[in-house]
Write an enzyme that holds these catalytic residues in place. Structure first.
Site, short mmCIF file in Angstrom:
data_model
loop_
_atom_site.label_atom_id
_atom_site.label_comp_id
_atom_site.label_asym_id
_atom_site.label_seq_id
_atom_site.Cartn_x
_atom_site.Cartn_y
_atom_site.Cartn_z
CD GLU A 196 -3.38 -0.38 2.47
OE1 GLU A 196 -2.46 0.70 2.73
OE2 GLU A 196 -3.78 -1.46 2.33
CG ASP B 270 -4.62 9.17 7.40
OD1 ASP B 270 -4.14 7.96 7.78
OD2 ASP B 270 -4.41 9.13 6.63
#
Ligand code: PLP
Lengths: 274, 407
Positions: A51, A62
């Site tokens: 990823e 995040d």
């Protein structure tokens, strides 16, 4: 490459009776050269799928670690084009390991969706995870990506009930990414059983592999989750280790290896899960 | 015929998916989708619930002090020697700004939905104060996210929030302004989905927020129409409001959108000037469409789609985006969005204070600066209404600093 690399990777893991191991790298953090070396070293260290985080100024989902890494990358001039170039460079050396780009929609929207899909295809991108594009916005990128033979991987979360799951699964491809917690990256999984139940629930409704991410920190976590999930994603621990290896925000001799060492250890955990 | 009119109305938005033309939508993480869908359906029910509407209406009159007066600014009018200037005095509301209109609507909704914890973002602190106020009133715990820069430049409001029982969390990411506070509030929401209600303070964010906040703020325009007809026997020739996320502006504009004889002006934060890179917060005059905080809208951003921080002397306007309905109204040409610099706003702030004895919020002073430009170009029989969205007590220190006065 007409073969679907993602499909092949999961088939291989299934054959070996184990979960796929999927580490994350933040493109351009702390600099292009280092993040490229990390990415290039992932397959050797035990990664089945990679990823690649596309940095964004305002990453809503995040936590502080991944956010800060992205901000350093941006400060050093990382752009979406440069991230695509990194993938292309990786592809020249590795034609098998699938690459998933993960990020937020605005940089793609500004790049131009068609242009982005063209360039991503050329670079050798296999799938996309775009956090702020739920099913309701499928027309934006999901449907065009599927048309371009790039998988669109969707997140399901503890808030995704059975009714909602149908909607989420509808145009999903590649695999299903189960976000193990309600919260942001960097938090910790507290209840393995709950995650196991959720994975089973999702698997009962789809043929696609179900992978778990957010909150996996140790080889034990990886082992526990890898028992039932088809894949295990790790991110924040790697970014944290990389951050710890820096001096004045600059890479040191240890930087690349400090990340790959954790990858090796967690990859081993996944391989011993079943 | 009537159907035809309705179809051409600018008031029809958003559609079922929250789109105003190409703007709006629901660009949020999957974790939040079920919550947003629930909110949409609950809001729809509340809208048609007489008991809910009655409770809101009673609070508006007895708690906030509505209707807010329409005031003829005689000395300012004489000074500018042009159109007659009126103020719609939202600054007289309880808590000192229009923000309370939205907070009361949403807190009743949160209560209906059984939520037990309230979070909000704030820039100038006016929305934070209004949220902390309604949370005190309804006995709910409340966490306010506020950029660290804003915590500093709006110190009086920070203390007010704390007195009201709120926890104020300074956010040091980015420039420490409204955008960063909103990021942090969204993170809290994603983490605490079970019990938490996110009380967004402006007409932006994912559907249904832009439409819902607009509806709660539209009371400003509805009152104005009635009040204005009473005193002037016609509609105003122009209405001016400042634009942060756009809630006070859409609140006063909305009912007039189909009255084409009423010119509408939105004053954006021009900061140091549009030609200064990252030196302003005029997302429509100086940005382009993009996706942030759940909606597609005009944004300040670089060529890679990274969001810029922007700048404004006014914390409440210091936001690189704007509500999606304004983006739609800009492209449709119905509303004229103009940048006002820090300097122009500071001057307007002082003029209003000296001539009318009203200290406006620095946000509202941007609208006032546009009025000061506009009035002399209009006839004396013509009329302008300024949405005086808030009072400036909170800004006295900031203004002092800019005028070289240490308090
Ligand atoms: C007095 C006042 N006016 C205007 C604004 C800007 O917000 P909006 O554009 O949503 O009205 C604020 C925001 O803090 C404010 O405090």
């Amino acid at each position: 490459m007409s073969e679907n690399r993602i499909k092949k990777a999961f088939e291989k893991c299934k054959h070996e009776n184990r979960a796929a191991f999927m580490p994350f790298v933040s493109a351009g953090y702390p600099d292009i050269k280092t993040s490229q070396a990390i990415m290039d070293g992932f397959p050797q260290a035990g990664a089945d799928i990679i990823e690649v985080g596309m940095p964004f100024s305002d990453p809503m989902a995040d936590g502080p670690i991944v956010e800060a890494a992205g901000h350093v990358a941006l400060k050093n001039g990382q752009t979406l084009q440069k991230t695509l170039n990194m993938v292309a460079s990786f592809r020249q050396k590795d034609s098998e390991t699938p690459i998933i780009l993960m990020g937020y929609y605005n940089p793609i929207y500004i790049f131009g969706v068609d242009n982005f899909l063209d360039e991503a295809k050329k670079a050798g991108v296999d799938g996309l995870i775009v956090v702020d594009l739920p099913s309701e916005e499928d027309g934006e990128l999901c449907l065009p990506a599927l048309k371009a033979n790039i998988d669109f991987i969707r997140l399901t979360t503890p808030t995704t009930n059975d009714e909602r799951l149908k909607t989420v699964l509808k145009n999903s491809s590649g695999f299903i990414y189960y976000v193990s917690i309600t919260g942001i990256t960097g938090s910790k999984i507290t209840n393995y059983d709950k995650v196991e139940k959720a994975v089973k629930r999702i698997k009962s409704q789809t043929e696609l592999p179900v992978c778990v991410g957010f909150g996996i920190k140790t080889a034990d976590d990886a082992k526990a989750i890898g028992k039932h999930a088809d894949g295990v994603v790790i991110a924040s621990v790697l970014i944290k280790a990389l951050g710890d290896s820096l001096e004045n925000e600059k890479a040191t001799k240890q930087s690349v290896n400090s990340v790959l060492e954790i990858v090796r250890s967690l990859a081993k955990g996944v391989r011993q899960a079943r | 015929m009537e159907n035809n009119n309705l179809r051409n109305s600018l008031k029809n938005g958003p559609d079922e998916n929250g789109n105003f033309g190409i703007f709006g939508g629901r660009f949020v993480a999957e974790t939040l989708m079920p919550l947003i869908l629930e909110l949409q359906s609950e809001y729809k029910k509340a809208k048609n619930d007489k008991a809910y509407q009655a409770e809101l209406s009673a609070l508006n009159s007895t708690y906030t002090g509505r209707p807010s007066p329409l005031y003829f600014a005689e000395r300012l009018t004489n000074e500018l020697n042009g159109a007659k200037i009126y103020f719609k005095r939202e600054e007289l509301n309880h808590t000192g700004s229009h923000k309370i209109n939205n907070c009361l609507g949403q807190i009743l909704l949160a209560k209906r939905m059984g939520r037990t914890r309230i979070i909000a973002e704030t820039g100038a602190g006016q929305h934070g104060v209004a949220t902390a106020t309604v949370c005190a009133r309804f006995g709910l715990p409340c966490v306010i996210y506020m950029g660290a820069t804003d915590v500093e430049r709006q110190a009086p409001n920070v203390f007010r929030m704390k007195l009201l029982g709120a926890e104020v969390v300074p956010v040091s990411a980015g420039a420490g302004t409204l955008k960063d506070a909103m990021n942090e509030a969204l993170r809290d929401w994603v983490t605490n989905v079970d019990d938490t209600y996110y009380l967004i303070g402006t007409a932006a964010g994912p559907h249904p927020y832009p439409a819902m906040v607009r509806d709660f703020q539209s009371i400003i325009g509805h009152e104005l129409r009635e009040q204005f007809l009473k005193v002037e026997g016609k509609l105003p020739d122009a209405i001016v409001a400042c634009i942060g996320g756009g809630s006070n502006a859409i609140g006063i504009f909305h009912t007039f959108l189909d009255d084409n004889e009423v010119k509408l002006y939105g004053a954006e934060a021009g900061g140091y000037g549009l030609d200064v890179e990252n030196g302003h917060a005029a997302s429509m005059s100086g940005g382009k469409p993009g996706v942030l905080h759940g909606n597609r809208t005009y944004l300040l951003q670089n060529e890679d789609g990274q969001i810029l921080e922007g700048h404004s002397i006014s914390a409440g306007l210091d936001y690189p985006g704007v509500g999606p309905e304004h983006s739609f109204l800009k492209d449709s040409g119905r509303v004229n969005y103009v940048p006002i610099t820090d300097k122009e706003a500071l001057e307007a702030f002082q003029i209003c204070t000296k001539l009318e004895g009203i200290i406006p919020a620095l946000e509202s002073a941007h609208g006032l600066a546009q009025v000061i430009k506009l009035a002399p170009t209009m006839d004396k029989e013509q009329t302008i209404v300024l949405n005086l969205s808030g009072r400036g007590d909170k800004d006295v220190e900031t203004v002092g600093k800019h005028l070289g006065v240490e308090l």
